[in-house]
Design an enzyme around this catalytic site. Structure first.
Site, PDB file in Angstrom:
ATOM      1  N   ASP A  45       0.833  -1.210   0.000  1.00  0.00           N
ATOM      2  CA  ASP A  45       0.000   0.000   0.000  1.00  0.00           C
ATOM      3  C   ASP A  45       0.867   1.260   0.000  1.00  0.00           C
ATOM      4  O   ASP A  45       0.340   2.381  -0.026  1.00  0.00           O
ATOM      5  CB  ASP A  45      -1.035  -0.008   1.132  1.00  0.00           C
ATOM      6  CG  ASP A  45      -0.407  -0.030   2.507  1.00  0.00           C
ATOM      7  OD1 ASP A  45       0.827  -0.180   2.612  1.00  0.00           O
ATOM      8  OD2 ASP A  45      -1.158   0.109   3.496  1.00  0.00           O
ATOM      9  N   SER A  46       2.188   1.073  -0.043  1.00  0.00           N
ATOM     10  CA  SER A  46       3.094   2.198  -0.319  1.00  0.00           C
ATOM     11  C   SER A  46       2.755   2.763  -1.700  1.00  0.00           C
ATOM     12  O   SER A  46       3.151   3.878  -2.043  1.00  0.00           O
ATOM     13  CB  SER A  46       4.561   1.737  -0.273  1.00  0.00           C
ATOM     14  OG  SER A  46       4.741   0.568  -1.052  1.00  0.00           O
ATOM     15  N   ASP A  84      -1.178  -5.978  -0.032  1.00  0.00           N
ATOM     16  CA  ASP A  84      -1.590  -5.355   1.222  1.00  0.00           C
ATOM     17  C   ASP A  84      -3.092  -5.162   1.237  1.00  0.00           C
ATOM     18  O   ASP A  84      -3.687  -4.744   0.238  1.00  0.00           O
ATOM     19  CB  ASP A  84      -0.946  -3.958   1.354  1.00  0.00           C
ATOM     20  CG  ASP A  84       0.333  -3.983   2.164  1.00  0.00           C
ATOM     21  OD1 ASP A  84       0.480  -4.850   3.045  1.00  0.00           O
ATOM     22  OD2 ASP A  84       1.196  -3.119   1.915  1.00  0.00           O
ATOM     23  N   LYS A 114      -1.663  -9.318   2.956  1.00  0.00           N
ATOM     24  CA  LYS A 114      -0.820  -8.889   4.078  1.00  0.00           C
ATOM     25  C   LYS A 114      -1.597  -7.876   4.895  1.00  0.00           C
ATOM     26  O   LYS A 114      -2.275  -7.019   4.338  1.00  0.00           O
ATOM     27  CB  LYS A 114       0.487  -8.271   3.574  1.00  0.00           C
ATOM     28  CG  LYS A 114       1.376  -7.731   4.693  1.00  0.00           C
ATOM     29  CD  LYS A 114       2.823  -7.530   4.251  1.00  0.00           C
ATOM     30  CE  LYS A 114       3.120  -6.213   3.581  1.00  0.00           C
ATOM     31  NZ  LYS A 114       2.805  -5.008   4.397  1.00  0.00           N
ATOM     32  N   GLU A 116      -1.417  -5.357   8.641  1.00  0.00           N
ATOM     33  CA  GLU A 116      -0.576  -4.777   9.695  1.00  0.00           C
ATOM     34  C   GLU A 116      -1.257  -4.868  11.051  1.00  0.00           C
ATOM     35  O   GLU A 116      -2.382  -4.399  11.211  1.00  0.00           O
ATOM     36  CB  GLU A 116      -0.332  -3.284   9.400  1.00  0.00           C
ATOM     37  CG  GLU A 116       0.422  -2.995   8.132  1.00  0.00           C
ATOM     38  CD  GLU A 116       0.642  -1.486   7.926  1.00  0.00           C
ATOM     39  OE1 GLU A 116       0.366  -0.703   8.850  1.00  0.00           O
ATOM     40  OE2 GLU A 116       1.087  -1.121   6.828  1.00  0.00           O
ATOM     41  N   GLU A 183       9.155  -4.758  10.410  1.00  0.00           N
ATOM     42  CA  GLU A 183       9.580  -3.432   9.937  1.00  0.00           C
ATOM     43  C   GLU A 183      10.150  -2.569  11.055  1.00  0.00           C
ATOM     44  O   GLU A 183       9.523  -2.391  12.110  1.00  0.00           O
ATOM     45  CB  GLU A 183       8.397  -2.701   9.264  1.00  0.00           C
ATOM     46  CG  GLU A 183       8.789  -1.291   8.796  1.00  0.00           C
ATOM     47  CD  GLU A 183       7.867  -0.685   7.744  1.00  0.00           C
ATOM     48  OE1 GLU A 183       6.950  -1.360   7.261  1.00  0.00           O
ATOM     49  OE2 GLU A 183       8.103   0.492   7.397  1.00  0.00           O
TER      50      GLU A 183
END
Ligand code: KIV
Ligand code: NA
Length: 278
Positions: A45-46, A84, A114, A116, A183
Site C-alpha cells: 500500500d506504499s 496489502d 498482508k 498490519e 519493519e
C-alpha cells in the site's frame, strides 16, 4: 519460471536461503519481478505514496488497490503474489476482512494478503487462513498507524516494546500466518524473532540481516527519486538520474530540430508525392 509456493518459501527458510521480496505497482514492475527472479512480489500500500501521490497509506481505497493488483498480476506469474489489505478493510471484523480479502484474491488475482497489526488481529488471521486465504502478517512499525505511533519510528527499542513485538509475532504464527514482515526493529530483535518462530518466514525491512528475507519499496531501491531516505534503505540504482538525462536530451533534440532525423521519418514514393502536389 516455476511458481513460488508457500512450501517453497518454507524450504528456503529451512535451508537458510534468503528470500527476496520486492514491491510492484503496475504491469512493468510486476513483469520485472517475474523476469529477474524475485521470490515474492508485493503490491504494497506504499502504492498510495509512490504511485498515487497521497501523503500516507491510509488514504488508499480497496478499489484503487485492486486496479493495481490486477496490473501487477498480469506481469508477475511465478513469484508468490502478496497484496496489502488497505487501511480499514480488515479492522471492523473478521467477516469484513474475509469479504475484502476474497475480492483481493478473486478480482485482483493475489495469492495471499498482508495485514498490519498484532494480537488484535489474531482472530482475523485465523478466520482468513481457515477459509484458505494465506496471510502474511506485518509487525513492528505499522505505517497505517503512523499518527497513533507519532510518526514512522523504530519499534521494539525498549525491552517492554520488544516483548510486545515478539508476542505478536508468535501469536500471528500460531493463528496461521505463513510469513511476516518485520519493519523497523533492532537487528537483534529481528534475529531473535526469526529464531523463535517455528516455520513462519520473516521478511525484514529495517530489521537487520538475521531475518529469513528482505523487502524494499521499488522506488527506494531504484532511486526513482532522491527525497527523504530511511536509514534502512539502500539505493541500488539511480533511475532518477537516467530519467533526467532522457528528458533533457529529448527536449533539447526537439527544440533544435535534430529529432526526428531522416531515418526516424517516413518517406512517400516520389511519384505519389508529385501526384499529390498537383
Ligand atoms: O507497502 C509496502 O510497500 C510494504 C513493504 C515496505 C513491506 O508494506
Ligand atoms: Na504496506
Amino acid at each position: 519460471r516455476k511458481k513460488v509456493t508457500i512450501q517453497h518459501l518454507h524450504a528456503l527458510r529451512a535451508s537458510r536461503t534468503p528470500i527476496t521480496m520486492l514491491t510492484a505497482y503496475d504491469f512493468p514492475t510486476g513483469r520485472a519481478c517475474e523476469t529477474h527472479g524475485i521470490d515474492i512480489t508485493l503490491v504494497g500500500d506504499s502504492l498510495a505514496q509512490v504511485c498515487l501521490g497521497y501523503d500516507c497509506t491510509t488514504r488508499l481505497t480497496l478499489d484503487e488497490m485492486l486496479h493495481h493488483i490486477r496490473a501487477v498480476a498480469r506481469g508477475s506469474h511465478a513469484p508468490l503474489l502478496v497484496a496489502d489489505m488497505p487501511f480499514g478493510t480488515y479492522l471492523a471484523s473478521p467477516e469484513d476482512a474475509v469479504r475484502n480479502a476474497v475480492r483481493i484474491v478473486r478480482e485482483g488475482g493475489a495469492d495471499a494478503v498482508k495485514l498490519e497489526g498484532g494480537l488484535e488481529l489474531v482472530d482475523t488471521v485465523r478466520r482468513l487462513t481457515s477459509v484458505g486465504i494465506p496471510v502474511m502478517a506485518h509487525v513492528g512499525l505499522l505505517p497505517q498507524r503512523h499518527v497513533a505511533l507519532s510518526g514512522y519510528r523504530l519499534q521494539g527499542r525498549d525491552a517492554d516494546s520488544a516483548l510486545g513485538v515478539l508476542k505478536s509475532a508468535l501469536a500471528l504464527e500460531e493463528a496461521g500466518a505463513f510469513a511476516m514482515v518485520l519493519e523497523a526493529i533492532p537487528h537483534a530483535l529481528g534475529t531473535y524473532i526469526t529464531q523463535r518462530l517455528r516455520h513462519a518466514a520473516t521478511i525484514g525491512i529495517g530489521a537487520g540481516s538475521g531475518t529469513d528475507g528482505q523487502v524494499l519499496v521499488w522506488d527506494d531501491l531504484m532511486g526513482t527519486w532522491h527525497g527523504h531516505q530511511a536509514k534502512f534503505v539502500r539505493r541500488f540504482a539511480d533511475v532518477k538520474s537516467e530519467v533526467e538525462k532522457g528528458i533533457r536530451a529529448y527536449s533539447e533534440a526537439v527544440r533544435e530540430r535534430s529529432f526526428p532525423a531522416g531515418a526516424e521519418s517516413y518517406e512517400m514514393p516520389k511519384a505519389q508525392w508529385e501526384r499529390f502536389q498537383q
